[in-house]
Design an enzyme around this catalytic site. Structure first.
Site, PDB file in Angstrom:
ATOM      1  N   ASP A   1      -2.078  -8.775  11.519  1.00  0.00           N
ATOM      2  CA  ASP A   1      -3.434  -9.215  11.183  1.00  0.00           C
ATOM      3  C   ASP A   1      -3.884 -10.438  11.978  1.00  0.00           C
ATOM      4  OD1 ASP A   1      -3.717  -7.226   9.193  1.00  0.00           O
ATOM      5  OD2 ASP A   1      -2.450  -8.415   7.880  1.00  0.00           O
TER       6      ASP A   1
ATOM      7  N   HIS B   1      -1.888  -8.969   1.771  1.00  0.00           N
ATOM      8  CA  HIS B   1      -1.594  -7.700   2.469  1.00  0.00           C
ATOM      9  C   HIS B   1      -2.728  -7.442   3.467  1.00  0.00           C
ATOM     10  CE1 HIS B   1       0.178  -3.902   3.269  1.00  0.00           C
ATOM     11  NE2 HIS B   1      -0.216  -3.208   2.213  1.00  0.00           N
TER      12      HIS B   1
ATOM     13  N   ARG C   1       3.377  -5.227  16.610  1.00  0.00           N
ATOM     14  CA  ARG C   1       1.975  -4.792  16.538  1.00  0.00           C
ATOM     15  C   ARG C   1       1.054  -5.898  17.065  1.00  0.00           C
ATOM     16  NH1 ARG C   1       1.965  -3.209  10.262  1.00  0.00           N
ATOM     17  NH2 ARG C   1       2.864  -5.309  10.247  1.00  0.00           N
TER      18      ARG C   1
ATOM     19  N   HIS D   1       5.876 -12.992   7.080  1.00  0.00           N
ATOM     20  CA  HIS D   1       6.102 -11.591   6.680  1.00  0.00           C
ATOM     21  C   HIS D   1       7.260 -11.519   5.699  1.00  0.00           C
ATOM     22  CE1 HIS D   1       6.575  -7.225   6.948  1.00  0.00           C
ATOM     23  NE2 HIS D   1       5.310  -7.249   7.364  1.00  0.00           N
TER      24      HIS D   1
ATOM     25  N   SER E   1       0.829  -1.225   0.000  1.00  0.00           N
ATOM     26  CA  SER E   1       0.000   0.000   0.000  1.00  0.00           C
ATOM     27  C   SER E   1       0.855   1.264   0.000  1.00  0.00           C
ATOM     28  CB  SER E   1      -0.974   0.007   1.180  1.00  0.00           C
ATOM     29  OG  SER E   1      -0.321  -0.305   2.386  1.00  0.00           O
TER      30      SER E   1
HETATM   31  N1  NMX Z   1       1.289 -20.136   5.626  1.00  0.00           N
HETATM   32  C1  NMX Z   1       1.717 -21.052   4.728  1.00  0.00           C
HETATM   33  N2  NMX Z   1       2.760 -20.875   3.916  1.00  0.00           N
HETATM   34  C2  NMX Z   1       3.431 -19.726   4.032  1.00  0.00           C
HETATM   35  C3  NMX Z   1       3.071 -18.737   4.959  1.00  0.00           C
HETATM   36  C4  NMX Z   1       1.938 -18.963   5.765  1.00  0.00           C
HETATM   37  N3  NMX Z   1       1.491 -18.065   6.648  1.00  0.00           N
HETATM   38  N4  NMX Z   1       3.918 -17.682   4.839  1.00  0.00           N
HETATM   39  C5  NMX Z   1       4.783 -18.004   3.858  1.00  0.00           C
HETATM   40  N5  NMX Z   1       4.485 -19.224   3.358  1.00  0.00           N
HETATM   41  C6  NMX Z   1       5.108 -19.914   2.229  1.00  0.00           C
HETATM   42  C7  NMX Z   1       4.972 -19.047   0.981  1.00  0.00           C
HETATM   43  O1  NMX Z   1       3.662 -19.166   0.427  1.00  0.00           O
HETATM   44  C8  NMX Z   1       6.089 -19.596   0.122  1.00  0.00           C
HETATM   45  O2  NMX Z   1       5.667 -20.828  -0.407  1.00  0.00           O
HETATM   46  P1  NMX Z   1       6.076 -21.284  -1.903  1.00  0.00           P
HETATM   47  O3  NMX Z   1       7.572 -21.230  -1.951  1.00  0.00           O
HETATM   48  O4  NMX Z   1       5.501 -22.642  -2.017  1.00  0.00           O
HETATM   49  O5  NMX Z   1       5.447 -20.284  -2.835  1.00  0.00           O
HETATM   50  C9  NMX Z   1       7.185 -19.874   1.163  1.00  0.00           C
HETATM   51  O6  NMX Z   1       6.500 -20.026   2.424  1.00  0.00           O
HETATM   52  C10 NMX Z   1       8.215 -18.782   1.274  1.00  0.00           C
HETATM   53  O7  NMX Z   1       7.554 -17.551   1.542  1.00  0.00           O
HETATM   54  P2  NMX Z   1       8.263 -16.426   2.445  1.00  0.00           P
HETATM   55  O8  NMX Z   1       9.507 -16.016   1.761  1.00  0.00           O
HETATM   56  O9  NMX Z   1       8.382 -16.920   3.841  1.00  0.00           O
HETATM   57  O10 NMX Z   1       7.170 -15.272   2.467  1.00  0.00           O
HETATM   58  P3  NMX Z   1       6.960 -14.076   1.430  1.00  0.00           P
HETATM   59  O11 NMX Z   1       7.882 -12.964   1.781  1.00  0.00           O
HETATM   60  O12 NMX Z   1       6.999 -14.555   0.028  1.00  0.00           O
HETATM   61  O13 NMX Z   1       5.449 -13.650   1.749  1.00  0.00           O
HETATM   62  C11 NMX Z   1       3.590 -13.185   3.132  1.00  0.00           C
HETATM   63  C12 NMX Z   1       5.093 -12.963   2.910  1.00  0.00           C
HETATM   64  C13 NMX Z   1       3.133 -12.255   4.244  1.00  0.00           C
HETATM   65  C14 NMX Z   1       2.829 -12.829   1.846  1.00  0.00           C
HETATM   66  C15 NMX Z   1       3.354 -14.665   3.514  1.00  0.00           C
HETATM   67  O14 NMX Z   1       4.007 -14.951   4.720  1.00  0.00           O
HETATM   68  C16 NMX Z   1       1.879 -15.039   3.622  1.00  0.00           C
HETATM   69  O15 NMX Z   1       1.271 -15.378   2.612  1.00  0.00           O
HETATM   70  N6  NMX Z   1       1.289 -14.954   4.863  1.00  0.00           N
HETATM   71  C17 NMX Z   1      -0.136 -15.183   5.031  1.00  0.00           C
HETATM   72  C18 NMX Z   1      -0.923 -13.956   4.599  1.00  0.00           C
HETATM   73  C19 NMX Z   1      -0.745 -12.808   5.583  1.00  0.00           C
HETATM   74  O16 NMX Z   1      -0.843 -12.967   6.771  1.00  0.00           O
HETATM   75  N7  NMX Z   1      -0.513 -11.602   5.049  1.00  0.00           N
HETATM   76  C20 NMX Z   1      -0.478 -10.392   5.878  1.00  0.00           C
HETATM   77  C21 NMX Z   1       0.874  -9.679   5.872  1.00  0.00           C
HETATM   78  C22 NMX Z   1       0.835  -8.468   6.765  1.00  0.00           C
HETATM   79  N8  NMX Z   1       0.001  -7.399   6.212  1.00  0.00           N
HETATM   80  O17 NMX Z   1      -0.847  -6.878   6.854  1.00  0.00           O
HETATM   81  O18 NMX Z   1       0.187  -6.983   5.074  1.00  0.00           O
HETATM   82  C1  MLT Z   2       2.196  -3.749   6.441  1.00  0.00           C
HETATM   83  O1  MLT Z   2       1.813  -3.286   7.526  1.00  0.00           O
HETATM   84  O2  MLT Z   2       2.267  -3.030   5.418  1.00  0.00           O
HETATM   85  C2  MLT Z   2       2.478  -5.213   6.352  1.00  0.00           C
HETATM   86  O3  MLT Z   2       2.997  -5.721   7.523  1.00  0.00           O
HETATM   87  C3  MLT Z   2       3.170  -5.654   5.105  1.00  0.00           C
HETATM   88  C4  MLT Z   2       4.594  -5.232   4.902  1.00  0.00           C
HETATM   89  O4  MLT Z   2       5.218  -4.541   5.693  1.00  0.00           O
HETATM   90  O5  MLT Z   2       5.134  -5.667   3.853  1.00  0.00           O
END
Ligand code: NMX
Ligand code: MLT
Length: 442
Positions: free
Chosen positions: A373, A271, A327, A318, A241
């Site tokens: 979240d 996100h 947070r 994350h 964002s």
């Molecule tokens: N559950 C299952 N698998 C996960 C999770 C999770 N919570 N987090 C990461 N992974 C997997 C990810 O999908 C990836 O799998 P693959 O290689 O098969 O594609 C692998 O672990 C490596 O990912 P990372 O490097 O650890 O994470 P990345 O930096 O790519 O993504 C998020 C970060 C936040 C997108 C990821 O952790 C996620 O999808 N979390 C769940 C959604 C979430 O809670 N998002 C909110 C973030 C905060 N916000 O408010 O924005």
């Molecule tokens: C945010 O607050 O924007 C989330 O934790 C996602 C991020 O920092 O990438």
């Protein structure tokens, strides 16, 4: 508003001059190297942006102008009788770089109250959408309709000197932040409360008044809103964002257009939409297990089932953080103070004990710990704000504070159009054969 603009301008002029000197002397210095894998993997770890308002450390979490969340809770001005910070004070800190006095925070509160009028056509535009439209769609539609009020767009059309961009962006920033709670509350009451709307209370602070317009008069809910609006407001510049707002703003799209774009990014499930996904996921778990308080063994099975279905565990992981999000901690502390026995809140805490070792055991998840979240929805449900599809709108109202303060800085520092270089897979292959250059130029 003269006092605030004068103070901001003085700070910005000083920093502009410093940045010019830094670039003149050190502009050719190399800050690191970029691996091919980083280009393919979402540019993780590539430093490519300058953002004044906050800085994220993978271990310690977010700091706003150097201050951690507990420090903000201690040092920022509070509402009368309250103990959570006023988001007005945090906005001042992010914008000016100094802790505000009570009077300075109050000054911003009054300013936003005076500027909070939302023209009728904005509500009419939202009303044109079906009730079934997602609250984020309705929210962004309202922001887009409000763009008619952009002072930057009007002044630019009339011919605006580059040196004055910042001031028009500043005016739009203050107007937009002042009006967002009204639009958000309108969406909430329209969708969930039969269109019975609540007029603003001019005596309340920004977050307190937002709580009031949503229809929650409990003082501890107001405190939750103040905390919520504080902790969600900024997460340095690279998150979707913030980065989107900055990128779109770099085309000199006005703050309404830029912020609406950022909100479309926040509406993604990886996100900001993760906050609704968390509660939806917990509600589904409770329904399937037929209990309000699943035990740790039951949670473990449900997490494994979620992963086996190829889904992510919402609220965990994350892109930058490698520890529990502070947070999350701040919300846990709030929960322990205000609702220690709430079954849903206790379930969130039980999930916190169960999920990290499971994610760790997958061997690929870089951060198995909870993010912001994972906790927010349970606190809202406690007070009766159960309509989880609305949660990302709350996140969005808060996020305006950081990304719009940053947009003011972008224009004040004269940052140019953002335009990184891309390459095709063909070029990558040719580069590996030594036949093409992959590097983007000067
Ligand atoms: N559950 C299952 N698998 C996960 C999770 C999770 N919570 N987090 C990461 N992974 C997997 C990810 O999908 C990836 O799998 P693959 O290689 O098969 O594609 C692998 O672990 C490596 O990912 P990372 O490097 O650890 O994470 P990345 O930096 O790519 O993504 C998020 C970060 C936040 C997108 C990821 O952790 C996620 O999808 N979390 C769940 C959604 C979430 O809670 N998002 C909110 C973030 C905060 N916000 O408010 O924005
Ligand atoms: C945010 O607050 O924007 C989330 O934790 C996602 C991020 O920092 O990438």
């Amino acid at each position: 508003m003269g006092i605030l603009t004068d103070k901001f301008k003085a700070k910005a002029d000083k920093l502009s001059a410093e940045v010019k000197d830094i670039l003149k002397e050190h502009g050719d210095k190399t800050i690191g190297e970029v691996k091919l894998s980083q280009i393919y993997h979402g540019m993780r770890g590539i430093t490519g942006l300058v953002t004044e308002t906050s800085l994220l450390d993978s271990q310690d979490g977010i700091r706003f102008r150097g201050y951690s969340i507990p420090e903000l809770q201690e040092k920022l001005p509070k509402a009368e009788g309250g103990s959570e910070p006023l988001p007005e004070g945090l906005f001042y800190l992010m914008l000016i770089g100094e802790l505000p006095t009570d009077e300075e925070a109050q000054y911003i509160s009054n300013l936003w109250q005076r500027r909070s009028h939302v023209p009728n056509h904005v509500f009419a535009t939202i009303e044109a959408l079906p009730l079934s439209a997602h609250p984020m769609t309705q929210f962004v539609t309202g922001i887009m309709a409000l763009q008619t009020e952009s002072s930057f767009a009007k002044k630019y059309a009339q011919g605006l000197s580059k040196k004055d961009y910042w001031e028009a962006v500043f005016q739009d920033t203050m107007d937009l932040i002042a009006r967002l709670p009204r639009i958000a509350a309108y969406v909430y009451r329209r969708k969930y409360k039969y269109g019975v709307h609540i007029q603003p209370d001019g005596l309340l602070d920004w977050a307190g008044n937002f709580a009031h317009m949503l229809g929650f008069e409990d003082e501890s809910f107001r405190e939750l809103m103040r905390l919520y609006m504080t902790i969600h407001c900024d997460h340095e510049g690279g998150n979707v964002s913030a980065h989107t707002t900055h990128l779109v703003g770099s085309a000199l799209s006005d703050p309404y257009l830029a912020f609406a774009a950022g909100m479309n990014g926040l509406a993604g499930p990886l996100h900001g939409l993760a906050n609704q996904e968390v509660i939806k996921w917990i509600f589904e778990m409770r329904k399937e297990l037929n209990t309000d308080l699943p035990d740790k063994g039951q949670i473990e099975e449900y997490v494994k089932k979620t992963l086996a279905e190829g889904k992510v565990v919402p609220g965990y992981g994350h892109a930058v953080l490698r520890k529990t999000d502070p947070r999350f901690d701040a919300q846990m502390t709030f929960g322990k103070k205000h609702m220690p026995d709430d079954p849903l809140v206790n379930t969130v805490w039980n999930i916190y004990e169960v999920v990290p070792p499971i994610l760790q055991s997958l061997g690929k998840v870089k951060n198995p710990w909870p993010n912001v979240d994972a906790h927010s929805g349970a606190l809202l449900v406690h007070y009766g704000l159960v309509e989880y599809e609305f949660y990302t709108v709350l996140f969005g109202v808060s996020r305006s504070l950081g990304v719009l303060a940053s947009l003011c800085w972008d224009r004040a520092l004269g940052f140019p159009l953002e335009r990184p270089k891309s390459v095709s897979n063909r070029i990558v292959k040719l580069w590996l054969e030594g036949k093409e250059e992959i590097w983007g130029g000067d």
